[in-house]
Enzyme design. Structure first.
Site, PDB file in Angstrom:
ATOM      1  N   ASP A 144      -2.719   1.156   7.121  1.00  0.00           N
ATOM      2  CA  ASP A 144      -2.041   0.929   6.104  1.00  0.00           C
ATOM      3  C   ASP A 144      -1.814  -0.739   5.689  1.00  0.00           C
ATOM      4  O   ASP A 144      -1.434  -0.937   4.732  1.00  0.00           O
ATOM      5  CB  ASP A 144      -0.788   1.763   6.141  1.00  0.00           C
ATOM      6  CG  ASP A 144      -1.196   3.064   6.045  1.00  0.00           C
ATOM      7  OD1 ASP A 144      -2.278   3.768   5.355  1.00  0.00           O
ATOM      8  OD2 ASP A 144      -0.117   3.748   6.346  1.00  0.00           O
ATOM      9  N   GLU A 200      -2.183  -1.699  -6.368  1.00  0.00           N
ATOM     10  CA  GLU A 200      -3.224  -1.121  -6.818  1.00  0.00           C
ATOM     11  C   GLU A 200      -2.969  -0.453  -8.057  1.00  0.00           C
ATOM     12  O   GLU A 200      -1.672  -0.021  -8.393  1.00  0.00           O
ATOM     13  CB  GLU A 200      -3.851   0.145  -5.958  1.00  0.00           C
ATOM     14  CG  GLU A 200      -4.782  -0.344  -4.870  1.00  0.00           C
ATOM     15  CD  GLU A 200      -5.091   0.660  -4.009  1.00  0.00           C
ATOM     16  OE1 GLU A 200      -6.219   0.822  -3.588  1.00  0.00           O
ATOM     17  OE2 GLU A 200      -4.382   1.740  -3.729  1.00  0.00           O
ATOM     18  N   ASP A 203       1.004  -1.095   0.002  1.00  0.00           N
ATOM     19  CA  ASP A 203      -0.093   0.237   0.083  1.00  0.00           C
ATOM     20  C   ASP A 203       0.784   1.120   0.003  1.00  0.00           C
ATOM     21  O   ASP A 203       1.685   1.562   0.893  1.00  0.00           O
ATOM     22  CB  ASP A 203      -0.734  -0.071   1.307  1.00  0.00           C
ATOM     23  CG  ASP A 203      -1.707   1.410   1.310  1.00  0.00           C
ATOM     24  OD1 ASP A 203      -2.449   1.709   0.260  1.00  0.00           O
ATOM     25  OD2 ASP A 203      -1.710   2.262   2.333  1.00  0.00           O
TER      26      ASP A 203
END
Ligand SMILES: [Zn+2]
Length: 408
Positions: free
Chosen positions: A353, A272, A188
């Site tokens: 996170d 992502e 992340d």
């Protein structure tokens, strides 16, 4: 075939500096002239001038007295400027990036391209390019082996010169490593901590970068207070320019090292997908700089993953990744400032996170493992097989009630 760019600092002498500056000026002139012609042609006749038809103008321009200065520079570099304009147009239409802008003398980075015949002599510490009688002194901090394709010479606002050489390397990329969940990591990316890994490790933003950014902010404020056109403003502008350079050098250094370490430590990396449109909305300096870092991180990690055979797996932009407990509960009211939350459903303490990193990994593997193996039950009673976990979680957020993931 794989390509790699090598960037070196060069130390041109006075005469060479002049010729470099001429190349930069002429390429900018041609770029701006052609942009103007393209805009006008579209306004008057809705026609798009091709780069081929624009290149045909060059011989005429060279004969005219007013623009005869174009003869002094490498004509392939001028053609490259036209091709770059064409690419900027294509990006505008395809990727909805900004409309091509006129190039200004004041831009921090000025450059021109050398399309062919760049030669390097490592032992002489010199690089040879067309139109330059002598070789330019160059600091080769690393060597390469392969065929040189193109190169770009750039000048920074502080008057430093660099050459970036694109090389076609002889060897092929290694085979991809097998995808194994145990040798995978979810990452992340954020502003506070640069990267949080699903195994609990954290990569903080380097301190020296933070300090450099703080100083950058201060300089930017002080510039805005100076009177326009004054000497003081000009001075402040130069200082600001050199600080920008420092920030970007420190950042690149950090990103090169970080991405190298990640692709050599893990076989598979889950991330992502970056959404560009979201990034463009940020005007805040810290946020904007963090966006640049994340953008560059993504480029570098993809590139290096190719060289080391590491897999990069991505899921779509997925908002609840830091809001979804491993029991499936989605904490809708999570605020950005809240780093930790306790799940009202199962009582787990979730660190924002870390949870996001774990969810990214979980969703990547869920998506891979099953198009049919997992189902989703909403508290409202609906049951949907998951095709794209990220998308489905969005849906469940809309439904407003908690979701359970389980294997059939
Ligand atoms: Zn829970």
């Amino acid at each position: 075939m794989r390509y790699k760019a090598y960037k070196y600092r060069i130390y041109p002498n006075k005469e060479q500096q002049e010729l470099i500056n001429k190349h930069i000026g002429c390429c900018r002139y041609v770029y701006n002239l052609c942009l103007e012609k393209k805009i006008n042609a579209y306004k008057t006749s809705k026609k798009n001038l091709s780069s081929f038809s624009l290149m045909k103008l060059l011989p005429t321009l060279k004969k005219e007295q007013e623009t005869s200065f174009l003869n002094e520079v490498n004509s392939l570099s001028l053609q490259a400027a036209i091709r770059n304009l064409d690419n900027a147009y294509k990006r505008f239409f395809k990727e909805k990036k900004g409309f091509p802008k006129f190039k200004s003398k004041r831009n921090a980075r000025q450059s021109f391209q050398i399309v062919q015949n760049t030669t390097v002599y490592f032992d002489e510490k010199k690089v040879y390019i067309p139109k330059f009688k002598e070789g330019i002194k160059c600091r080769f901090h690393r060597f390469f082996d392969g065929k040189i394709k193109t190169s770009t010479i750039s000048r920074t606002s502080t008057g430093r010169y660099y050459i970036s050489i694109l090389v076609e390397l002889d060897d092929n990329n290694p085979k991809k490593k097998p995808i194994d969940e145990n040798k995978a990591v979810g990452i992340d990316l954020g502003i506070k901590t640069f990267a949080t890994l699903s195994n609990g490790k954290e990569i903080p933003n380097p301190k020296n970068l933070k300090n450099a950014i703080t100083r950058l902010k201060r300089l930017q404020r002080s510039l805005s207070k100076k009177v326009k056109g004054s000497n003081n403003r000009e001075k402040a502008r130069k200082v600001l320019g050199s600080q920008y350079e420092k920030v970007s050098n420190k950042r690149n250094d950090f990103l090169e090292k970080t991405t190298h370490q990640l692709v050599t430590t893990y076989d598979t990396i889950c991330l992502e997908t970056l959404s560009v449109s979201n990034m463009m909305k940020n005007h805040h300096l810290a946020q904007a700089l963090s966006d640049i870092s994340i953008g560059r991180f993504n480029e570098l990690i993809e590139q290096k993953a190719e060289w080391y055979g590491t897999n990069i797996l991505r899921i779509g932009r997925f908002e609840p990744s830091s809001k979804m407990c491993s029991c499936g509960y989605i904490y809708k009211d999570l605020k950005l400032s809240q780093r930790v939350w306790i799940c009202p459903n199962c009582g787990r303490t979730n660190q924002r996170d870390l949870l996001a990193a774990n969810n990214i990994k979980t969703f990547v593997f869920n998506k891979r493992n099953n198009t049919a193996g997992t189902a989703e039950i909403h508290a409202c009673g609906d049951m949907n097989p998951i095709r794209d976990s990220a998308q489905e979680a969005h849906k469940s957020l809309v439904c407003g009630q908690f979701t359970k993931l389980y294997s059939k």
